[in-house]
Motif scaffolding. Sequence first.
Motif, PDB file in Angstrom:
ATOM      1  N   THR A   1       0.841  -1.198   0.000  1.00 31.23           N
ATOM      2  CA  THR A   1       0.000   0.000   0.000  1.00 31.23           C
ATOM      3  C   THR A   1       0.872   1.242   0.000  1.00 31.23           C
ATOM      4  O   THR A   1       1.857   1.325   0.738  1.00 31.23           O
ATOM      5  CB  THR A   1      -0.900   0.002   1.247  1.00 31.23           C
TER       6      THR A   1
ATOM      7  N   LYS B   1       1.143   4.534   1.464  1.00 31.41           N
ATOM      8  CA  LYS B   1       0.560   5.195   2.631  1.00 31.41           C
ATOM      9  C   LYS B   1       0.927   6.675   2.600  1.00 31.41           C
ATOM     10  O   LYS B   1       2.074   7.053   2.847  1.00 31.41           O
ATOM     11  CB  LYS B   1       1.043   4.520   3.915  1.00 31.41           C
TER      12      LYS B   1
ATOM     13  N   GLN C   1      -3.585   4.778   0.441  1.00 29.74           N
ATOM     14  CA  GLN C   1      -4.239   5.044   1.721  1.00 29.74           C
ATOM     15  C   GLN C   1      -3.850   6.447   2.164  1.00 29.74           C
ATOM     16  O   GLN C   1      -2.698   6.704   2.514  1.00 29.74           O
ATOM     17  CB  GLN C   1      -3.814   4.017   2.765  1.00 29.74           C
TER      18      GLN C   1
ATOM     19  N   ASP D   1      -8.114  -7.042   4.128  1.00 26.30           N
ATOM     20  CA  ASP D   1      -8.682  -5.737   4.443  1.00 26.30           C
ATOM     21  C   ASP D   1      -7.636  -4.632   4.463  1.00 26.30           C
ATOM     22  O   ASP D   1      -7.947  -3.465   4.229  1.00 26.30           O
ATOM     23  CB  ASP D   1      -9.385  -5.786   5.808  1.00 26.30           C
ATOM     24  N   SER D   2      -6.399  -4.973   4.763  1.00 25.85           N
ATOM     25  CA  SER D   2      -5.336  -3.969   4.844  1.00 25.85           C
ATOM     26  C   SER D   2      -4.678  -3.695   3.495  1.00 25.85           C
ATOM     27  O   SER D   2      -3.831  -2.809   3.393  1.00 25.85           O
ATOM     28  CB  SER D   2      -4.273  -4.425   5.839  1.00 25.85           C
ATOM     29  N   SER D   3      -5.064  -4.419   2.468  1.00 32.51           N
ATOM     30  CA  SER D   3      -4.395  -4.311   1.171  1.00 32.51           C
ATOM     31  C   SER D   3      -5.042  -3.232   0.300  1.00 32.51           C
ATOM     32  O   SER D   3      -5.685  -3.511  -0.719  1.00 32.51           O
ATOM     33  CB  SER D   3      -4.435  -5.655   0.445  1.00 32.51           C
ATOM     34  N   ARG D   4      -4.882  -2.000   0.707  1.00 32.47           N
ATOM     35  CA  ARG D   4      -5.387  -0.884  -0.080  1.00 32.47           C
ATOM     36  C   ARG D   4      -4.351  -0.441  -1.100  1.00 32.47           C
ATOM     37  O   ARG D   4      -3.164  -0.711  -0.933  1.00 32.47           O
ATOM     38  CB  ARG D   4      -5.765   0.269   0.844  1.00 32.47           C
TER      39      ARG D   4
ATOM     40  N   ASP E   1      -8.015  -4.586  -1.450  1.00 35.58           N
ATOM     41  CA  ASP E   1      -9.167  -4.013  -0.751  1.00 35.58           C
ATOM     42  C   ASP E   1      -9.578  -2.764  -1.537  1.00 35.58           C
ATOM     43  O   ASP E   1      -9.887  -2.867  -2.710  1.00 35.58           O
ATOM     44  CB  ASP E   1      -8.802  -3.707   0.705  1.00 35.58           C
TER      45      ASP E   1
END
Length: 340
Positions: free
Chosen positions: A82, A84, A122, A116-119, A140
């Motif tokens: 991700t 971030k 972010q 769920d954390s694999s955006r 996600d």
Amino acid sequence: MRNGKRIISIITTCFMVTSLCIISPTPAHGASNEYYVSVNGSDSNNGQSKDKPYKTIDKALGNASAGTTIYLMNGTYKSSVTYKLSKSGTSGSPIRIMNYSGHKPVVDFSSQPYADSSRGFQISGNYWVISGLAIQNAGDNGIHISGGNNRILDCFITKCGDTGLQMSNGAFNNEITRVTSTYNYDSKTNGENADGFAAKLSIGSGNVFRNCIALNNSDDGFDFYSAGNAVKLYNCEASYNGKGDGNGQGFKVGGNYTSDNHYLEGCIAIGNKKRGYDQNNNTGFITLKNCTGKNNNINFYFPKAPKSGTHKFSDCISSGGAGKDVIVGATVVNCSFNTK
């Protein structure tokens, strides 16, 4: 905007081309607040010109600060992690990630785990601008925003493992403009969660969508479940949403009995599996101005009066639909609803 002027296949095709081909002015060379990234670059370069670009987006982000512009050159950028975006720009000096001179950069997260954390991106920081990118295959959300005063423009988001673009956890004063979000699907629940766009689960105030399109997503087009603050939409479209076990609402304008006075103007919902516009236990009042529902199972569904005030519906048109519209507790002016 009426359904006679909306031809889905033409709009989708044209938007995919234009949203990925934004013409940006050719930037000056060598400025220290501008960084270039190319799939053929090297992170050992200084990144300050298109002739000596970085190879990775991460390298450019590491050097970013208020006023920085990161130009992505033509190509497909693959990432298993991700991005971030926790730094912040300022109102006069945002941090920008954008395409370079009309190229079509694609940011592909297909190597991410489905979690769920694999955006994709972010954004917890403030004053970011993401413009003219294709974002696909995130595990996600393609983009998740919890910060404020961010701008997402002219992007195309597709085939993510949850909602394409989501705002939550206090997100405030964000503007989403000319973004298409399509074919997002969450396989672990057979499509129950992946919307085109979501502004839900305790957002702040001032979030706006303009000219955004949600097509063929497994759950809803736009989902404002338990938002906690009002959202405004102008000239947005939600069509053909609802696959597998997804709900299939075009515009889900509430949920969880929060009182959120959402405003929709010039919007259209076509062919959604369940409802075009759905109150969904919102206890606030909704304003619909010049909105159209066509060929949804039910076009307009507002079965409960607000706790205070009235819904305000004007110049709205309902066409087709398997079931009758349900309108309770509303001031209705110059609308054509199917309630008989």
